[in-house]
Design an enzyme around this catalytic site. Structure first.
Site, PDB file in Angstrom:
ATOM      1  N   GLU A 126      -6.921  -6.721   2.718  1.00 53.50           N
ATOM      2  CA  GLU A 126      -7.043  -7.684   1.611  1.00 53.50           C
ATOM      3  C   GLU A 126      -8.224  -7.358   0.698  1.00 53.50           C
ATOM      4  OE1 GLU A 126      -5.357  -8.413   4.108  1.00 53.50           O
ATOM      5  OE2 GLU A 126      -3.815  -9.807   3.462  1.00 53.50           O
ATOM      6  N   THR A 183       0.814  -1.232   0.000  1.00 51.01           N
ATOM      7  CA  THR A 183       0.000   0.000   0.000  1.00 51.01           C
ATOM      8  C   THR A 183       0.843   1.276   0.000  1.00 51.01           C
ATOM      9  OG1 THR A 183      -1.697  -1.192   1.219  1.00 51.01           O
ATOM     10  CG2 THR A 183      -1.855   1.213   1.236  1.00 51.01           C
TER      11      THR A 183
HETATM   12  C1  LIG Z   1      -4.578  -1.739  10.478  1.00 47.02           C
HETATM   13  C2  LIG Z   1      -4.160  -1.824   9.026  1.00 47.02           C
HETATM   14  C3  LIG Z   1      -3.115  -2.667   8.658  1.00 47.02           C
HETATM   15  C4  LIG Z   1      -2.693  -2.710   7.316  1.00 47.02           C
HETATM   16  N1  LIG Z   1      -1.622  -3.508   6.979  1.00 47.02           N
HETATM   17  C5  LIG Z   1      -1.134  -3.454   5.693  1.00 47.02           C
HETATM   18  C6  LIG Z   1       0.064  -4.172   5.354  1.00 47.02           C
HETATM   19  O1  LIG Z   1       0.685  -4.848   6.182  1.00 47.02           O
HETATM   20  N2  LIG Z   1       0.528  -4.080   4.077  1.00 47.02           N
HETATM   21  C7  LIG Z   1      -0.094  -3.327   3.126  1.00 47.02           C
HETATM   22  O2  LIG Z   1       0.388  -3.280   1.997  1.00 47.02           O
HETATM   23  N3  LIG Z   1      -1.236  -2.634   3.422  1.00 47.02           N
HETATM   24  C8  LIG Z   1      -1.755  -2.675   4.686  1.00 47.02           C
HETATM   25  N4  LIG Z   1      -2.898  -1.973   5.008  1.00 47.02           N
HETATM   26  C9  LIG Z   1      -3.531  -1.143   3.988  1.00 47.02           C
HETATM   27  C10 LIG Z   1      -4.836  -1.706   3.502  1.00 47.02           C
HETATM   28  O3  LIG Z   1      -4.611  -2.763   2.602  1.00 47.02           O
HETATM   29  C11 LIG Z   1      -5.598  -0.530   2.858  1.00 47.02           C
HETATM   30  O4  LIG Z   1      -6.082   0.263   3.949  1.00 47.02           O
HETATM   31  C12 LIG Z   1      -6.730  -0.982   1.977  1.00 47.02           C
HETATM   32  O5  LIG Z   1      -6.244  -1.579   0.788  1.00 47.02           O
HETATM   33  C13 LIG Z   1      -7.633   0.205   1.600  1.00 47.02           C
HETATM   34  O6  LIG Z   1      -6.855   1.252   1.084  1.00 47.02           O
HETATM   35  P1  LIG Z   1      -7.005   2.732   1.679  1.00 47.02           P
HETATM   36  O7  LIG Z   1      -7.006   2.663   3.165  1.00 47.02           O
HETATM   37  O8  LIG Z   1      -5.957   3.563   1.034  1.00 47.02           O
HETATM   38  O9  LIG Z   1      -8.439   3.189   1.244  1.00 47.02           O
HETATM   39  P2  LIG Z   1      -8.823   3.852  -0.172  1.00 47.02           P
HETATM   40  O10 LIG Z   1      -8.263   3.039  -1.281  1.00 47.02           O
HETATM   41  O11 LIG Z   1      -8.497   5.296  -0.089  1.00 47.02           O
HETATM   42  O12 LIG Z   1     -10.397   3.685  -0.148  1.00 47.02           O
HETATM   43  C14 LIG Z   1     -11.233   4.490   0.694  1.00 47.02           C
HETATM   44  C15 LIG Z   1     -12.648   4.001   0.553  1.00 47.02           C
HETATM   45  O13 LIG Z   1     -13.083   4.177  -0.797  1.00 47.02           O
HETATM   46  C16 LIG Z   1     -13.551   2.932  -1.305  1.00 47.02           C
HETATM   47  N5  LIG Z   1     -13.205   2.820  -2.741  1.00 47.02           N
HETATM   48  C17 LIG Z   1     -11.999   3.031  -3.334  1.00 47.02           C
HETATM   49  N6  LIG Z   1     -12.081   2.816  -4.639  1.00 47.02           N
HETATM   50  C18 LIG Z   1     -13.371   2.466  -4.916  1.00 47.02           C
HETATM   51  C19 LIG Z   1     -14.100   2.094  -6.088  1.00 47.02           C
HETATM   52  N7  LIG Z   1     -13.531   2.042  -7.279  1.00 47.02           N
HETATM   53  N8  LIG Z   1     -15.411   1.789  -5.967  1.00 47.02           N
HETATM   54  C20 LIG Z   1     -16.021   1.826  -4.758  1.00 47.02           C
HETATM   55  N9  LIG Z   1     -15.394   2.160  -3.619  1.00 47.02           N
HETATM   56  C21 LIG Z   1     -14.087   2.472  -3.683  1.00 47.02           C
HETATM   57  C22 LIG Z   1     -12.886   1.848  -0.494  1.00 47.02           C
HETATM   58  O14 LIG Z   1     -13.667   0.670  -0.466  1.00 47.02           O
HETATM   59  C23 LIG Z   1     -12.818   2.509   0.898  1.00 47.02           C
HETATM   60  O15 LIG Z   1     -14.051   2.300   1.535  1.00 47.02           O
HETATM   61  C24 LIG Z   1      -3.363  -1.932   6.334  1.00 47.02           C
HETATM   62  C25 LIG Z   1      -4.441  -1.108   6.722  1.00 47.02           C
HETATM   63  C26 LIG Z   1      -4.831  -1.035   8.037  1.00 47.02           C
HETATM   64  C27 LIG Z   1      -5.972  -0.117   8.416  1.00 47.02           C
END
Ligand SMILES: Cc1cc2nc3c(=O)[nH]c(=O)nc-3n(C[C@H](O)[C@H](O)[C@H](O)COP(=O)(O)OP(=O)(O)OC[C@H]3O[C@@H](n4cnc5c(N)ncnc54)[C@H](O)[C@@H]3O)c2cc1C
Length: 410
Positions: free
Chosen positions: A364, A126
């Site tokens: 995931e 991410t």
């Molecule tokens: C506690 C925690 C641990 C984590 N650990 C890891 C890790 O070890 N390694 C790693 O790589 N990542 C990790 N992550 C990251 C995690 O995979 C991301 O938070 C996740 O993929 C969502 O990305 P974002 O938070 O940037 O949300 P965004 O991508 O900004 O999305 C925000 C919201 O918009 C929605 N959205 C986005 N695009 C669309 C679309 N096209 N249509 C409809 N809805 C949409 C999403 O569903 C979400 O509700 C972790 C996150 C957390 C909170």
């Protein structure tokens, strides 16, 4: 079709519960107050074969399979949801990705120590531009200079990065090739140019940190490339496919924890002269919690069962992850209602369950992303102008031997 757990599954469940009680529940207050990373406990879990459940014996694995892994992850997550994160880092996304895509030398060098938790793992995909669109948002760049890759960029929300010894990290090696320009690397965190900064999270009971990661002229030998250049996206999606199984198991553990605690509380808590469990509206909540948790478990076990049969089960893992995340969020909310004010007290684990259930909604592939996949699959939308996110997941069932197994997107 047999819905009963085998005697081996039951033994594994009892073993996981015993470890959870002895090692996690007995020490929970200490770790929460000190906010210390519990490496010794992870090592004890590793020694018991917990993280090696899906790994061959020749790499130190216990060859128990995916169903047993799901059963274990549920029990551990029920005891304390933060320990559930260890499954993704020590049992799945980090070592399993190396197992699936690494050379024999890479596997020998990292996997046995990762599944014993002698090495702590991480999975760094991410970036700040949006986890739901990892290919589009990826700015981290790796250039080959002689015998080394030099990596510059940053990652965010990387669980355990401040404790990790080794990890799988994704960077672009070709800036013009879209998702086909992404490559995967095995990174060692003790090399110069790697920094991890924990993200401050004050949510109750959150003792394992996720971090921002900075790579500044970080150099690794070119032998640390995982798979081939340009295969990184496929590797990431394949890793998340397996990761979804452990996440749904962890969500089932959280939901079951809420059910168990709520049933106990309903019988103990006397209000208006009666145990609250005798009130009709509380019964309604309990009935929904019991049935929905059971249904989420069945979905999760089905995806594990199919993986044990050698199928990728992309569709079923997506169903299970989506459904379990909705169920855990609702069931933990119901538990909070049952507990009233006591639900937010540290005396009970309810707020912890609420927080983790909601956090795991994103891991995931968020709930929205799972909905997109499931709907496209149901509607038979196979191609055309799909959004990049859908392309991201369309590849998720590509597996190592090149067999294109059933894909959620057809
Ligand atoms: C506690 C925690 C641990 C984590 N650990 C890891 C890790 O070890 N390694 C790693 O790589 N990542 C990790 N992550 C990251 C995690 O995979 C991301 O938070 C996740 O993929 C969502 O990305 P974002 O938070 O940037 O949300 P965004 O991508 O900004 O999305 C925000 C919201 O918009 C929605 N959205 C986005 N695009 C669309 C679309 N096209 N249509 C409809 N809805 C949409 C999403 O569903 C979400 O509700 C972790 C996150 C957390 C909170």
């Amino acid at each position: 079709m047999n819905f009963e757990l085998s005697s081996e599954n039951i033994q594994v469940k009892n073993m996981a519960r015993a470890i959870a009680e002895k090692e996690i529940l007995a020490n929970v207050k200490y770790f929460e107050q000190e906010r210390k990373f519990p490496k010794e406990i992870l090592q004890k879990m590793g020694a018991a074969g917990i993280f090696g459940a899906c790994f061959p014996e020749k790499y130190g694995g216990s060859e128990m399979g995916f169903l047993n892994l799901a059963i274990i992850a549920e029990e551990i997550s029920k005891a304390h949801p933060s320990f559930g994160y260890a499954f993704n880092m020590q049992a799945m996304t980090c070592p399993f990705t190396i197992l699936n895509w690494g050379t024999e030398e890479q596997i020998q060098k990292y996997v046995p120590d990762l599944i014993k938790a002698n090495l702590i793992g991480m999975f760094a995909l991410t970036e700040s531009g949006g986890g739901s669109d990892p290919a589009g948002s990826m700015k981290t760049y790796a250039r080959l200079e002689g015998d080394e890759y030099v990596i510059n960029g940053s990652k965010t929300w990387i669980t355990f990065a401040n404790e990790a010894d080794v990890g799988v990290l994704f960077a672009k090696t070709d800036l013009k090739a879209g998702h086909k320009g992404i490559s995967a690397f095995i990174v060692e965190t003790n090399r110069p140019g790697f920094t991890a900064k924990p993200i401050e999270i004050s949510s109750l009971g959150f003792m394992m940190r996720s971090c921002e990661v900075f790579l500044e002229d970080y150099r690794i030998p070119k032998e640390n490339l995982l798979g081939k250049e340009g295969e990184g996206f496929k590797i990431a999606m394949n890793a998340l496919d397996y990761g979804r199984l452990t996440v749904s198991s962890r969500l089932v553990g959280i939901a079951q924890g809420c059910v168990d605690e709520s049933i106990k509380y309903c019988n103990e808590r006397i209000v208006g002269g009666n145990p609250i469990g005798e009130y009709q509206m509380i019964k309604h909540l309990i009935a929904d919690m019991v049935v929905e948790t059971d249904a989420a478990r069945l979905q999760t076990y089905r995806s594990a069962y199919l993986k044990d049969k050698g199928e990728t089960a992309t569709r079923e893992s997506s169903y299970a992850k989506y459904f379990a995340s909705e169920v855990a969020a609702k069931v933990s909310r119901n538990a909070l209602e049952i507990f009233g004010g006591n639900g937010i007290s540290d005396e009970y684990p309810i707020m912890k369950y609420v927080n983790y259930a909601n956090m795991l909604h994103f891991g995931e592939g968020s709930a929205n992303i799972q909905r997109i996949l499931i709907a496209n699959d149901a509607l038979g939308i196979k191609n055309a102008n799909r959004h990049h996110i859908e392309r991201r997941f369309a590849l998720s069932s590509d597996i190592r031997d090149g067999k294109k197994a059933e894909s959620i997107n057809g």
